[in-house]
Enzyme design. Sequence first.
Site, PDB file in Angstrom:
ATOM      1  N   HIS A  56       0.857  -1.187   0.000  1.00 51.80           N
ATOM      2  CA  HIS A  56       0.000   0.000   0.000  1.00 51.80           C
ATOM      3  C   HIS A  56       0.888   1.230   0.000  1.00 51.80           C
ATOM      4  O   HIS A  56       1.596   1.471   0.976  1.00 51.80           O
ATOM      5  CB  HIS A  56      -0.920  -0.006   1.232  1.00 51.80           C
ATOM      6  N   LEU A  57       0.853   1.989  -1.091  1.00 49.14           N
ATOM      7  CA  LEU A  57       1.715   3.158  -1.206  1.00 49.14           C
ATOM      8  C   LEU A  57       1.010   4.449  -0.836  1.00 49.14           C
ATOM      9  O   LEU A  57       1.634   5.512  -0.851  1.00 49.14           O
ATOM     10  CB  LEU A  57       2.295   3.250  -2.628  1.00 49.14           C
ATOM     11  N   ARG A  58      -0.260   4.366  -0.569  1.00 48.46           N
ATOM     12  CA  ARG A  58      -1.012   5.482   0.032  1.00 48.46           C
ATOM     13  C   ARG A  58      -1.093   6.751  -0.796  1.00 48.46           C
ATOM     14  O   ARG A  58      -1.614   7.762  -0.305  1.00 48.46           O
ATOM     15  CB  ARG A  58      -0.428   5.858   1.403  1.00 48.46           C
ATOM     16  N   HIS A 229      -2.854 -12.589   1.448  1.00 46.11           N
ATOM     17  CA  HIS A 229      -2.549 -12.789   2.865  1.00 46.11           C
ATOM     18  C   HIS A 229      -3.300 -13.939   3.533  1.00 46.11           C
ATOM     19  O   HIS A 229      -4.146 -13.745   4.398  1.00 46.11           O
ATOM     20  CB  HIS A 229      -2.744 -11.491   3.654  1.00 46.11           C
ATOM     21  N   ASP A 302       2.085  -6.895   2.189  1.00 47.72           N
ATOM     22  CA  ASP A 302       0.920  -6.138   2.667  1.00 47.72           C
ATOM     23  C   ASP A 302       1.395  -4.937   3.490  1.00 47.72           C
ATOM     24  O   ASP A 302       0.833  -4.600   4.539  1.00 47.72           O
ATOM     25  CB  ASP A 302      -0.034  -7.014   3.485  1.00 47.72           C
ATOM     26  N   HIS A 306       0.691   3.581   8.477  1.00 47.35           N
ATOM     27  CA  HIS A 306      -0.358   4.354   9.156  1.00 47.35           C
ATOM     28  C   HIS A 306       0.254   5.453   9.994  1.00 47.35           C
ATOM     29  O   HIS A 306       1.297   5.276  10.620  1.00 47.35           O
ATOM     30  CB  HIS A 306      -1.199   3.440  10.058  1.00 47.35           C
TER      31      HIS A 306
END
Lengths: 436, 329, 198
Positions: A56-58, A229, A302, A306
């Site tokens: 997740h590169l956001r 996952h 994964d 955050h």
Amino acid sequence: MILLREVSPLGGERTDVRIDGSAIAEIGVNLDAAGAQVIEGHGMILLPGLVDLHTHLREPGREDTETVATGSAAAALGGFTAVHAMANTNPVADNAEIVDLVHKLGEQAGLVDVRPVGAVSKGLAGEQLAEIGSMARSAAGVRVFSDDGRCVSDARLMRRALEYVKPFDAVIAQHAQDPRLADHGACAHEGELSGRLGLPGWPGVAEESVIARDVMLAAHTGSRLHVCHVSTAGSVEVLRWAKARGIDVTAEVTPHHLLLTCELLTGYDPIFKVNPPLRPEPDVQALRAGLADGTIDAVATDHAPHAPHDKDHAFADAAFGMLGLQTALGVVIETMVRTGALDWAGLADRMSVRPAAIGRLRGHGRPIAVGEPANLTLLDPAVDWLVDPAGLASIASNTPFAGRRLPGQVRATFLRGRPTVLDGTLGEPAGERGAR
Amino acid sequence: MKHLLSAADLTAETAGQLLDTAEQMDAIQAREVKKLPALRGRTVVNLFFEDSTRTRSSFEIAGKWLSADVINVSAKGSSVSKGESLRDTALTVAALGVDALVVRHNASGAVQRVADWVGCHVINAGDGTHEHPTQALLDAFTLRRHVGELAGRHVVIVGDLAHSRVARSNVLLLRTLGAEVTLVAPPTLMPAGVAGWNCQTSWDLDATLAGKVAGDVDAVMMLRVQRERMGGAGSGRAGEVGYFPTEREYALGYGLSPDRLALLPDRAPVLHPGPMNRGLEISSAAADGDRSVVLDQVRAGVAVRMAVLYHVVAGAPETAPAGLIEVSA
Amino acid sequence: MAGSDTATPSDRSIRGDKSVLQSDDLSRVLDRIAHQILEKTRGGNDVVLLGIPTRGEFLARRLAERIATFGSTGVGLGTLDITLYRDDLRSHAVRPLGHTVEPAGGIDGKLVILVDDVLFSGRTIRAALDALTDLGRPRAVQLAVLIDRGHRQLPIRADYVGKNLPTSATEQVLVSLTETDGADGVSIGPGTVAGGAR
């Protein structure tokens, strides 16, 4: 031109490897160093560049936690040459415009090949097909589609999606979580511990039942399926059964599910909150066995950055997810190589060759041979390192391995012959912006 | 023949005879007095359970030009909603003393059921997603006019094949007449079990039109894609999973754009049963260009339906098997 | 090409048919009719020949050729299919249609001469008159036939007759033409049960 002196490809005989331009030019002993930048290998392990199927590169949307550039940096430092960036950005990557944007940002960062993952459903709402064809035909060339974060739980939508991607040789990657059995509040493995701690339970069957349904759908439609996952022993059994029947299904496991158990939840620290949740030891062992025998095809991080304000809550209210790009290799060495479950060739297979095949990624996961693209990772297996959250390249610092020593250090990463990491630090990126 | 329910009922010979008769009927359209006495005194009822202005008008004109008495009965909303069974509706209408029923219904197989119950002739004007034999005949008629004899010709049919009775009837009839057929659609719009159909399939329209999948293409038939098949709020069926993400993606992958039109040989006609969704399955360039034979199809519809009415209704009650006999006159 | 009329001459001799006109007889008969047409129509102006398929079509063509040769004048030539106008549609299985071809210049205001091979009950000609009405409005209509075999069921008569042939109603009159049967000739054969009335 670069000469890697005295390296051990996949743990084999020491040899020299010469890189000329973007390809491997020569492999042999005592190669001529003239005109080349020499990197002393000292018998370090040479692997094909690692490929992550699940990151997740956001960006766009949460650039306060990670950007394509910073995520690329973390990936390169972790020994990766390619990552698949999940679609649950803001806005969601459910059309050609967004995936092309992410693709372009990756090219600009110039540290790893960023392959955008397209959403399966519009807005990840799980109701309508996203513009899968347009995304597949775009410059980003999407080959993996996933609503990750959410489960494609509607059977009709999953069936349509499995059928719809066939002309594009793409795969649907399912986040297996039946929302009726484990809703968005479920956060801890349902068992003795969740009951004692009073945390909403996330039973393994919520994952296993979806996988069971999806492998049957894949068989019926004649399509490929990938399972994200995997976290339970039951899931591994379903996968084993499906593969024995010739169903075209692949699966991935995260490093954290190979090492950490739900016992860590006792302190209610949300650093250990992840979806799917950490499970008990027997599941961890089953996952390791599944990865060792190939039932699980790949390790995928994964990687889920955050911000502190997203984690500084009560356990049940905190965000799900852990960093993973820089620690993945170390965790897999500790849990699989050091235990003898996988040798270096096996590690290369699970972390590079098979992920590249699943993502239909050309040029990565290739044999270390003359003429192949020089996407390589040089790893020192003899050294371990301390995981310091502040020292990681990601903007966020939510790693569950903080304070731990992990084996193996990435000394160099090469993207098509160009060193993105050298001496364990980021090299000069090619591209318009420097990586931070 | 007693009924015309399915294109599968037609042999190559019978189909050829129908098309030849249609050629003669077509000549009537050029006359000032468009009347033939062949069905004088016969009564034909268009019993339509599903809306259709085009097909119904086409059958109506065909019957009237053959001097039949034609009556339109719109059964939509009359029988099922009032609780009347299909059988009662059909028998009630037939009991008026009609010679033939032309029936259209939204449920597959309904026309077959009507034929089982009534004693008069029955012609299928379209049943559900099953068949539309007169459409296939008029398509074959139009094709023959533009590409010559159909044996050995390669026809490509594109669109929502899973829900198209026009596709089914066309595949059956074209194969009977010896043509090669390639069906092109995304996987979600291919009929179930299409691998067992007597034709080729492909997901790639560009490669097919360029001749790379099954050889050079002699004609292209674009089928309507119903907007309702795209799911979501825009289709009026919110919450329903669509077969396709968006209209623009469909047009991108499967629309007959000017670029795709250019892939075809110059002489290859473009067919469409109508009504057309311009910009979706067919561009205006293709719909209005000199390759489009859409209006020819409409004209052909009347001639073909006249031929069908003649062959089904005009002769003596059938005791012998279907087929025409030569009578020395 | 089914039907008993298409039996070859050799078939017919096998059946014991009686020859009424040989090939050159037939040719002379057509010569005479052509001359009669020229005489009666004062030179064939504004005349159109419409042949009734199958054999009437070829007879009309042969007549038109002769008229052009003898009279140095061209006459319009066409074909009139009467299948859809028959009064017995309901009593037989459906028949295939023949061609209707209008001559260049149409039939409005012209003198139309219908051409057929055998005149029998007259019903074919009655149907042809109906078909003509739907095609246009001729100035006048005449009829030329190769054979008149009597047994009229309607008040129809021919203006030009090749040969009057008294027959019993059950006998068959078989006309052969090169174009359809390989040879020219007319013969009488034993009747079939149906005995299709003309």
